[in-house]
Scaffold this motif. Structure first.
Motif, PDB file in Angstrom:
ATOM      1  N   UNK A 196       0.819  -1.221   0.000  1.00 13.11           N
ATOM      2  CA  UNK A 196       0.000   0.000   0.000  1.00 13.11           C
ATOM      3  C   UNK A 196       0.849   1.265   0.000  1.00 13.11           C
ATOM      4  N   UNK A 197       0.256   2.369  -0.463  1.00 10.82           N
ATOM      5  CA  UNK A 197       0.903   3.681  -0.390  1.00 10.82           C
ATOM      6  C   UNK A 197       1.493   3.881   1.009  1.00 10.82           C
ATOM      7  N   UNK A 198       2.718   4.365   1.063  1.00 11.75           N
ATOM      8  CA  UNK A 198       3.417   4.510   2.347  1.00 11.75           C
ATOM      9  C   UNK A 198       2.756   5.600   3.200  1.00 11.75           C
ATOM     10  N   UNK A 199       3.041   5.589   4.508  1.00  9.34           N
ATOM     11  CA  UNK A 199       2.543   6.667   5.364  1.00  9.34           C
ATOM     12  C   UNK A 199       2.962   8.058   4.857  1.00  9.34           C
ATOM     13  N   UNK A 200       4.234   8.172   4.424  1.00 14.42           N
ATOM     14  CA  UNK A 200       4.701   9.473   3.904  1.00 14.42           C
ATOM     15  C   UNK A 200       3.885   9.848   2.677  1.00 14.42           C
ATOM     16  N   UNK A 235      -1.351   9.584  15.766  1.00 16.07           N
ATOM     17  CA  UNK A 235      -2.060  10.837  16.076  1.00 16.07           C
ATOM     18  C   UNK A 235      -1.107  12.031  15.983  1.00 16.07           C
ATOM     19  N   UNK A 236       0.118  11.833  16.484  1.00 17.78           N
ATOM     20  CA  UNK A 236       1.070  12.954  16.460  1.00 17.78           C
ATOM     21  C   UNK A 236       1.481  13.320  15.034  1.00 17.78           C
ATOM     22  N   UNK A 237       1.582  12.306  14.170  1.00 19.86           N
ATOM     23  CA  UNK A 237       1.947  12.594  12.763  1.00 19.86           C
ATOM     24  C   UNK A 237       0.818  13.380  12.089  1.00 19.86           C
ATOM     25  N   UNK A 238      -0.415  13.019  12.388  1.00 18.01           N
ATOM     26  CA  UNK A 238      -1.540  13.770  11.807  1.00 18.01           C
ATOM     27  C   UNK A 238      -1.569  15.194  12.358  1.00 18.01           C
ATOM     28  N   UNK A 285      -5.596  15.458  19.291  1.00 14.16           N
ATOM     29  CA  UNK A 285      -5.719  16.201  18.019  1.00 14.16           C
ATOM     30  C   UNK A 285      -6.366  17.563  18.285  1.00 14.16           C
ATOM     31  N   UNK A 286      -5.597  18.412  18.969  1.00 16.84           N
ATOM     32  CA  UNK A 286      -6.161  19.696  19.378  1.00 16.84           C
ATOM     33  C   UNK A 286      -6.405  20.636  18.200  1.00 16.84           C
TER      34      UNK A 286
END
Ligand code: V47
Length: 364
Positions: A196-200, A235-238, A285-286
């Motif tokens: 699948x398409x990578x996270x990046x 969550x932190x990456x988003x 996710x503030x």
């Protein structure tokens, strides 16, 4: 009277939440590990009320899963099939248009379109799909194609992601749904969806869409092999991506359904895990305005109670969803506006019908 936490580790997090201080990785792990569900929910409700008072949003929408033929054999997915495999399907354009036409009398404001990464369909099929639906329902918002599908289409069309998105927008695309993010952990991707398409790649498509003025949603598939630390990292990456672009509208934690998947020996998340994951998402996710409980995956009862655990959106009427139902979901295919409003009211919230971009739809 002040709320009394059962878990003393939540007190310092309360101080941060009350002061509007951003939570960090350690806080995220503490929240997930805590068995004080009501304490975590109380904290999430502080944020939810600050953002949305007691409003709870829903939408009059239609889901369209145009094909399940997919080049990615993801282990967690019961929907995808290789071309020619039993159960593989592909709607023709006239079939897709017929699905839209048969509901033209309903006040649908959004059509949510998701499929697999089809190896053969040309890019023109997708453009014609969007154009044709818009001809039938000019006012509808088309929330279509996950970041994974967009990257696949770009590849097939030999275009950059930006040019692909521009062509789709020109044909009627309004925004992107949040699917395909799964869990960004490389360990999990290697085990569950190496093709699948990578996270990046997923984050790049989302950010590119945002830069072009197209909003997107974001998801996290939880309750399979991921650790709590990997959830927090997701969550932190988003959150970091949202700091850059501000284009995510809603975050939707997706409860894993094991039936008919390559992980059918697992049980899927518990009720406590569902509520805690939604609440922790609200807290971490503030910068993402909405946390959505997708009732198709959670069940209407869990979606209802999640409104007391940081959630402000229960998705919509849906009708005909295949991805979760092929993975064993026993939930109904659709809910009426009346049912959605009743379940929201019973949770002590004020039901607000929204459009895709969260403008209020008046008149019911
Ligand atoms: O990308 C696949 C997930 C997603 C399973 O943006 C599974 O508003 C649970 O993204 N168990 C598609 N989940 C659905 C989706 C979605 C749904 C509702 C609203 C929005 C939105 C987005 O479903 C896939 C994948 O992550 N999925 N298999 C499964 N067995």
């Amino acid at each position: 009277m002040a709320f009394s936490f059962q878990d003393p580790a939540l007190a310092p997090i309360h101080d941060k939440v009350a002061a509007g201080v951003r939570l960090d990785e350690g806080d995220g792990c503490t929240l997930f590990r805590s068995t004080d569900l009501l304490g975590v929910g109380y904290l999430a409700q502080l944020v939810r009320r600050r953002l949305h008072a007691n409003k709870a949003f829903y939408i009059y929408n239609q889901h369209l899963n145009y094909s399940n033929i997919c080049v990615n054999g993801c282990k967690f997915c019961a929907f995808g099939r290789k071309a020619g495999e039993p159960g593989a399907y592909e709607m023709s354009l006239p079939e897709i248009f017929a699905r839209v036409e048969e509901r033209l009398h309903e006040p649908i404001t959004e059509i949510h379109i998701v499929g697999g990464c089809h190896p053969e369909l040309p890019f023109s099929f997708y453009l014609d799909m969007l154009r044709g639906i818009k001809r039938l329902r000019p006012g509808v918002h088309l929330q279509a194609f996950t970041a994974v599908e967009v990257a696949h289409l770009a590849d097939k069309a030999g275009l950059s992601v930006g040019d692909t998105l521009l062509a789709l927008r020109e044909a009627g695309l309004g925004s992107l749904p949040g699917g395909g993010a799964e869990v960004f952990s490389p360990r999990i991707r290697q085990q569950l969806c190496p093709e699948k398409l990578s996270p990046q790649g997923w984050l790049e498509v989302a950010k590119q869409a945002h830069r072009l003025g197209l909003n997107t949603n974001a998801t996290m598939l939880y309750g399979h092999l991921e650790t709590l630390e990997e959830r927090v990292d997701h969550l932190l990456k988003l959150r970091a991506a949202q700091d850059e672009t501000g284009g995510f509208l809603a975050f939707i934690p997706l409860a894993f359904h094991p039936a008919n998947t390559g992980l059918s020996d697992l049980t899927g998340p518990s009720a406590i895990d569902d509520l805690k994951t939604l609440a922790v998402s609200r807290l971490m996710l503030d910068n993402i305005p909405h946390i959505k409980a997708f009732w198709v995956m959670l069940g209407p009862k869990m979606a209802q109670i999640s409104l007391c655990f940081g959630v402000d959106d229960v998705d919509g009427t849906v009708m005909e969803e295949r991805i979760t139902h092929m993975a064993g979901a026993q939930t109904p295919q659709g809910l009426t506006r009346k049912q959605l409003r009743a379940l929201i009211r019973e949770a002590g919230c004020e039901p607000v019908e929204r459009d895709t971009l969260y403008s209020v739809v008046s008149g019911q």
